[in-house]
Design a protein around this motif. Structure first.
Motif, PDB file in Angstrom:
ATOM      1  N   THR A  18       0.838  -1.203   0.000  1.00  0.00           N
ATOM      2  CA  THR A  18       0.000   0.000   0.000  1.00  0.00           C
ATOM      3  C   THR A  18       0.869   1.249   0.000  1.00  0.00           C
ATOM      4  OG1 THR A  18      -0.064   0.055   2.415  1.00  0.00           O
ATOM      5  CG2 THR A  18      -1.859  -1.120   1.292  1.00  0.00           C
ATOM      6  N   SER A  19       0.307   2.317  -0.560  1.00  0.00           N
ATOM      7  CA  SER A  19       1.026   3.590  -0.553  1.00  0.00           C
ATOM      8  C   SER A  19       1.113   4.156   0.864  1.00  0.00           C
ATOM      9  CB  SER A  19       0.330   4.581  -1.485  1.00  0.00           C
ATOM     10  OG  SER A  19      -1.062   4.471  -1.335  1.00  0.00           O
ATOM     11  N   THR A  20       0.256   3.649   1.768  1.00  0.00           N
ATOM     12  CA  THR A  20       0.253   4.130   3.152  1.00  0.00           C
ATOM     13  C   THR A  20       1.220   3.344   4.029  1.00  0.00           C
ATOM     14  OG1 THR A  20      -1.563   2.601   3.548  1.00  0.00           O
ATOM     15  CG2 THR A  20      -2.148   4.895   3.102  1.00  0.00           C
ATOM     16  N   ASN A  21       1.874   2.348   3.464  1.00  0.00           N
ATOM     17  CA  ASN A  21       2.742   1.505   4.287  1.00  0.00           C
ATOM     18  C   ASN A  21       3.845   2.338   4.942  1.00  0.00           C
ATOM     19  OD1 ASN A  21       3.765  -0.795   5.477  1.00  0.00           O
ATOM     20  ND2 ASN A  21       3.913  -1.969   3.587  1.00  0.00           N
ATOM     21  N   PHE A  22       4.397   1.812   6.009  1.00  0.00           N
ATOM     22  CA  PHE A  22       5.464   2.503   6.734  1.00  0.00           C
ATOM     23  C   PHE A  22       6.659   2.707   5.795  1.00  0.00           C
ATOM     24  CE2 PHE A  22       9.024   2.564   9.828  1.00  0.00           C
ATOM     25  CZ  PHE A  22       8.585   3.570  10.665  1.00  0.00           C
ATOM     26  N   PRO A  23       7.293   3.881   5.839  1.00  0.00           N
ATOM     27  CA  PRO A  23       8.370   4.148   4.885  1.00  0.00           C
ATOM     28  C   PRO A  23       9.430   3.052   4.813  1.00  0.00           C
ATOM     29  CG  PRO A  23       7.774   6.159   6.013  1.00  0.00           C
ATOM     30  CD  PRO A  23       6.944   5.064   6.646  1.00  0.00           C
TER      31      PRO A  23
ATOM     32  N   ASP B 204      -3.882   1.957  -2.906  1.00  0.00           N
ATOM     33  CA  ASP B 204      -4.695   2.348  -1.766  1.00  0.00           C
ATOM     34  C   ASP B 204      -5.149   1.098  -1.028  1.00  0.00           C
ATOM     35  OD1 ASP B 204      -5.173   5.086  -1.628  1.00  0.00           O
ATOM     36  OD2 ASP B 204      -7.336   4.616  -1.396  1.00  0.00           O
ATOM     37  N   PRO B 205      -5.283   1.151   0.308  1.00  0.00           N
ATOM     38  CA  PRO B 205      -5.766  -0.044   1.015  1.00  0.00           C
ATOM     39  C   PRO B 205      -7.072  -0.600   0.421  1.00  0.00           C
ATOM     40  CG  PRO B 205      -4.972   1.563   2.597  1.00  0.00           C
ATOM     41  CD  PRO B 205      -4.887   2.221   1.243  1.00  0.00           C
ATOM     42  N   ASP B 206      -7.946   0.297  -0.058  1.00  0.00           N
ATOM     43  CA  ASP B 206      -9.218  -0.170  -0.641  1.00  0.00           C
ATOM     44  C   ASP B 206      -9.030  -0.962  -1.923  1.00  0.00           C
ATOM     45  OD1 ASP B 206     -10.437   1.224   1.313  1.00  0.00           O
ATOM     46  OD2 ASP B 206     -10.899   2.986   0.068  1.00  0.00           O
ATOM     47  N   ALA B 207      -7.893  -0.774  -2.570  1.00  0.00           N
ATOM     48  CA  ALA B 207      -7.673  -1.390  -3.888  1.00  0.00           C
ATOM     49  C   ALA B 207      -6.860  -2.684  -3.810  1.00  0.00           C
ATOM     50  CB  ALA B 207      -6.987  -0.389  -4.813  1.00  0.00           C
ATOM     51  N   ILE B 208      -6.564  -3.133  -2.591  1.00  0.00           N
ATOM     52  CA  ILE B 208      -5.687  -4.309  -2.469  1.00  0.00           C
ATOM     53  C   ILE B 208      -6.306  -5.518  -3.169  1.00  0.00           C
ATOM     54  CG2 ILE B 208      -4.622  -5.963  -0.878  1.00  0.00           C
ATOM     55  CD1 ILE B 208      -4.603  -3.647   1.230  1.00  0.00           C
ATOM     56  N   VAL B 209      -7.532  -5.840  -2.796  1.00  0.00           N
ATOM     57  CA  VAL B 209      -8.132  -7.080  -3.307  1.00  0.00           C
ATOM     58  C   VAL B 209      -8.240  -7.034  -4.827  1.00  0.00           C
ATOM     59  CG1 VAL B 209     -10.200  -8.527  -3.272  1.00  0.00           C
ATOM     60  CG2 VAL B 209      -9.324  -7.552  -1.133  1.00  0.00           C
ATOM     61  N   GLY B 210      -8.650  -5.889  -5.356  1.00  0.00           N
ATOM     62  CA  GLY B 210      -8.799  -5.752  -6.803  1.00  0.00           C
ATOM     63  C   GLY B 210      -7.478  -5.812  -7.563  1.00  0.00           C
TER      64      GLY B 210
END
Ligand SMILES: *Cc1c(COP(=O)(O)O)cnc(C)c1O
Length: 405
Positions: free
Chosen positions: A125-130, A152-158
């Motif tokens: 994810t783009s939000t992951n820890f650096p 994005d976390p919402d897009a992981i499954v897709g």
């Protein structure tokens, strides 16, 4: 928990009934301070200094090199690993304590990519820890044709498809405290034929992880946050038993050899998780971490989690009651999707964190606008969560955080 107003008396009653109430006495608590930064560096267990002195003076000072056998130094990475294993729901022999978190992640990423030849994607994810993102980019840079995709976390499954070798996620987001669905995403990764690698830095010792039951393939995390192992404590890595004989340590070293004291030129990996050992283990750091784990051995992750949910719930509810609309809650309101922290967004977040610290409430600031408050259930009382909320309310009502303009 009912929704009637939070009062100090109600919190005192919860403390009296708290099954973890006595555990706080096992930690050094700074008088007059409410420490809400245990997700950055966990508090010092009282038993640790004496244990460190003993290891230094007797095992190192007197027994010297004999301690590799006598003092059980040699087996420490697996022995301490199993103690963490019981906290994260691993079976014996699945967890090894070694290196730092970032190094452990680099090893596991390399191992995962090696176990999925023909697939070229690390999905994260783009939000992951650096550090996780840097590690992924570094590993991908060493290998031909490997790419890292950040979504994005919402897009992981897709985004999971037959090109993904490893789904590489942090369970509890360091900034917002959002907790991903570890069981669900792990099984989605498996449906796509990928391995799931989880960073458990903000999970281990704070939430229920369930590595075995949830099918986790690989995981790593910190020893110094909710496990209280001390600054720079060694990290842990988890390798599911079923994978241990088929994954390779991409940073092999002599202590992960099947027979290190044969000193042979060709590498033969040790059986089990020990093959992920590279170097001589940091015995002093391991000793501190082990003493810290021993001091909580009678406490279950379910108990810690139950109390942590109550602490964050009461803190959020007290703020909502007294200061509606003053902050944007960056953490999920639903406790099932929240780790052990409360993150509040405010344009003056940095000044607020500093003013809170001056009032004895220690949190931290994460750019650009997050006040991050961690609730370590082992040594925080309900009255502490309540008092921290009160301090924040007073601060906001009096405008006492305004820095020099
Ligand atoms: C704290 C943290 C780390 C720390 O990495 P080190 O190598 O121990 O410095 C890694 N990942 C996450 C998600 C963290 O929160």
């Amino acid at each position: 928990m009912t929704s009637h107003a939070w009062t100090r008396e109600r919190c005192e009653a919860l403390d009296v009934a708290d099954p973890l109430g006595q555990v706080r006495d096992r930690f050094v608590v700074v008088p007059g301070e409410i420490y809400l930064d245990g997700n950055s560096l966990g508090a010092l267990p009282r038993s640790v200094p004496a244990r460190l002195a003993e290891v230094a003076e007797r095992e190192w000072g007197v027994s010297l090199a004999r301690s590799w056998g006598e003092g059980n130094w040699f087996a420490a990475p697996e022995r301490v690993g199993d103690k963490i294993g019981s906290i994260i729901g691993a079976r014996p022999g699945e967890v090894l304590v070694c290196d730092s978190t970032t190094i452990a992640l680099i090893k596991l990423l390399g191992a995962a990519l090696g176990a999925r030849p023909g697939r070229n994607l690390v999905l994260t994810t783009s939000t992951n820890f650096p550090t996780d993102l840097y590690a992924a980019a570094g590993v991908a840079g060493l290998l031909a044709d490997i790419e890292v995709r950040r979504v994005d976390p919402d897009a992981i499954v897709g985004s999971l498809d037959e090109t993904v070798a490893v789904l590489y996620l942090t369970h509890v987001d360091f900034r917002t405290g959002e907790m991903l669905d570890l069981a669900g995403l792990t099984s989605e990764a498996h449906r796509a034929g990928a391995l799931a690698l989880w960073d458990l830095s903000h999970s281990a010792g704070a939430v229920v992880v369930g590595c075995e039951t949830n099918g986790v393939d690989l995981a790593a995390g910190c020893g110094y946050k909710y496990l209280n192992g001390g600054p720079g404590a060694p990290a842990f890595l988890y390798v599911r038993r079923e994978h241990q004989e088929i994954v390779a340590n991409p940073m092999p070293g002599w202590l992960g050899h099947e027979a290190p004291f044969e000193f042979v030129p060709d590498y033969r990996p040790a059986h089990g998780v020990r093959r992920f050992l590279t170097s001589t283990p940091p015995i002093l750091g391991l000793a501190a971490l082990e003493a810290a784990l021993d001091c909580r051995a009678d406490v279950s992750s379910e108990q810690v989690r139950a109390k942590s949910v109550q602490l964050t719930e009461l803190f959020i509810a007290a703020l909502e009651e007294r200061l509606p609309g003053a902050f944007d809650l960056a953490s999920p309101r639903d406790p099932d999707r929240r780790g052990s922290q409360v993150s509040l967004r405010h344009p003056d977040a940095q000044a607020i964190v500093q003013a809170l610290a001056e009032r004895g409430v220690i949190g931290d600031f994460r750019p650009p606008d997050v006040c991050r408050l961690g609730f370590a259930a082992l040594y925080l009382r309900y009255v502490d969560a309540f008092a921290a909320a009160e301090q924040l309310v007073t601060l906001m009502e009096t405008g006492g955080f305004a820095g020099p303009t």
